[in-house]
Design an enzyme around this catalytic site. Structure first.
Site, PDB file in Angstrom:
ATOM      1  N   LYS A  96       0.835  -1.421   0.008  1.00 13.84           N
ATOM      2  CA  LYS A  96       0.034   0.019   0.085  1.00 13.84           C
ATOM      3  C   LYS A  96       1.008   1.259   0.000  1.00 13.84           C
ATOM      4  CE  LYS A  96      -3.716  -2.348   2.418  1.00 13.84           C
ATOM      5  NZ  LYS A  96      -3.048  -3.569   2.689  1.00 13.84           N
TER       6      LYS A  96
HETATM    7  O1  LIG Z   1      -9.272  -3.099   1.882  1.00 11.47           O
HETATM    8  C1  LIG Z   1      -8.272  -3.819   1.942  1.00 11.47           C
HETATM    9  C2  LIG Z   1      -7.107  -3.933   1.656  1.00 11.47           C
HETATM   10  C3  LIG Z   1      -6.223  -4.766   1.988  1.00 11.47           C
HETATM   11  N1  LIG Z   1      -6.340  -5.666   2.974  1.00 11.47           N
HETATM   12  C4  LIG Z   1      -5.305  -6.809   3.384  1.00 11.47           C
HETATM   13  O2  LIG Z   1      -5.797  -7.892   3.015  1.00 11.47           O
HETATM   14  C5  LIG Z   1      -5.258  -8.936   4.040  1.00 11.47           C
HETATM   15  C6  LIG Z   1      -6.771  -9.463   4.841  1.00 11.47           C
HETATM   16  O3  LIG Z   1      -6.541 -10.280   5.643  1.00 11.47           O
HETATM   17  P1  LIG Z   1      -7.686 -11.422   6.209  1.00 11.47           P
HETATM   18  O4  LIG Z   1      -6.771 -12.200   7.207  1.00 11.47           O
HETATM   19  O5  LIG Z   1      -8.156 -12.137   4.913  1.00 11.47           O
HETATM   20  O6  LIG Z   1      -8.466 -10.702   6.936  1.00 11.47           O
HETATM   21  C7  LIG Z   1      -4.404  -8.030   5.036  1.00 11.47           C
HETATM   22  O7  LIG Z   1      -3.324  -8.306   4.675  1.00 11.47           O
HETATM   23  C8  LIG Z   1      -5.041  -6.731   4.850  1.00 11.47           C
HETATM   24  O8  LIG Z   1      -3.896  -5.775   5.064  1.00 11.47           O
HETATM   25  C9  LIG Z   1      -7.571  -5.805   3.478  1.00 11.47           C
HETATM   26  O9  LIG Z   1      -7.653  -6.421   4.483  1.00 11.47           O
HETATM   27  N2  LIG Z   1      -8.484  -4.962   3.054  1.00 11.47           N
END
Ligand SMILES: O=c1ccn([C@@H]2O[C@H](COP(=O)(O)O)[C@@H](O)[C@H]2O)c(=O)[nH]1
Length: 279
Positions: A96
């Site tokens: 990001k």
């Molecule tokens: O809008 C967003 C953008 C990025 N993320 C990222 O995805 C994963 C989600 O992890 P989970 O364990 O499936 O919840 C994480 O690395 C976030 O930084 C997001 O969740 N939402």
């Protein structure tokens, strides 16, 4: 040179529409019986690569969980990226990044220049210093067949206050991001290389995604409450462009390799069903 959009399109056709994140949370390290240090991180990342690297279309290491351990953590990230690429997964590094344009040039070199140790297929980028400030990333990605996924409507509840704010021309901030990325992807076949991040948790987006012509990364499935079945509500007619993304939901099945593969297979089956269900 094959563009990122074309590589993604081909890899998803071969392996199915799924992205799995490598997010070594302290709680997951503990659950896997690993120490919360660089040794634990290395074992965790190697296990995910071994279980999933040769079967999942896109693997998304979350840079923060590697940076947590300083230089050794970043070294482990480098080798994880190499191992994933060798195993045939596309690597989307979730960092990001966003800054003024001249600094974004350095980020672009770090992640999208094939000679960089942290070179990946695609990165996530933040547009809140203006989508135009990300131009050096778009240019280097286009030059080397890379991709950039720009945050549009994120999965976290706090995002809406900024992303749904209305600009002087009446569009939301998110819609201006969507429109600028759509412009970059115009005419690209079979798919543009510039994607958007749209959370699986947000319900009907209320935004026009019809002209994006690029991948729509959908994080927020599983641990954050989003469901594969709910993707239709979020994305409507843009469903064919969606790349669903799970991290904890799959990772919590480890460290057993077969259990990790089963969890990923279940996620993929749910997503395939959701993405192909007729209206
Ligand atoms: O809008 C967003 C953008 C990025 N993320 C990222 O995805 C994963 C989600 O992890 P989970 O364990 O499936 O919840 C994480 O690395 C976030 O930084 C997001 O969740 N939402």
């Amino acid at each position: 040179m094959e563009s990122f959009g074309a590589r993604l399109h081909r890899t998803v056709a071969e392996r199915g529409p799924l992205c799995v994140g490598i997010d070594p949370h302290p709680a997951l390290l503990a659950r896997w019986g690993l120490s919360d240090d660089a040794d634990g991180l290395e074992r965790f990342a190697r296990t995910v690569v071994e279980a999933l690297g040769d079967r999942i279309a896109v693997v998304k290491p979350q840079s923060a969980f590697f940076e947590r351990f300083g230089a050794r953590g970043v070294g482990i990230l480098e080798s994880t990226i190499r191992q994933l690429r060798d195993a045939g997964s596309l690597v989307l590094l979730d960092v990001k990044r966003g800054d003024i344009g001249s600094t974004v040039s350095a980020y672009a070199s770090a992640y999208l220049d094939p000679s960089s140790p942290l070179y990946v297929d695609a990165v996530t980028a933040s547009p809140y210093l203006g989508v135009g400030s990300l131009a050096p990333m778009f240019e280097l990605a286009a030059a080397h067949g890379g991709g950039v996924f720009v945050l549009a409507l994120t999965s976290n509840p706090e995002g809406a206050a900024v992303q749904r704010a209305v600009t002087a021309d009446g569009r939301t901030v998110a819609q201006t991001v969507i429109d600028e990325i759509s412009q970059l992807n115009r005419g690209a076949e079979p798919l543009g290389s510039f994607g958007l991040v749209v959370g699986a948790t947000i319900g009907d987006t209320g935004h026009d995604l019809s002209a994006v012509n690029g991948p729509l990364l959908a994080p927020g499935l599983g641990a954050q409450g989003g469901t594969a079945a709910g993707l239709r509500t979020v994305f409507g007619s843009s469903l064919p462009s969606v790349l669903p993304s799970y991290s904890r939901e799959v990772l919590q099945a480890g460290p057993d390799l077969a259990a990790l593969r089963d969890a990923a297979d279940r996620a993929l089956a749910d997503c395939r069903a959701a993405l192909t269900t007729a209206d």
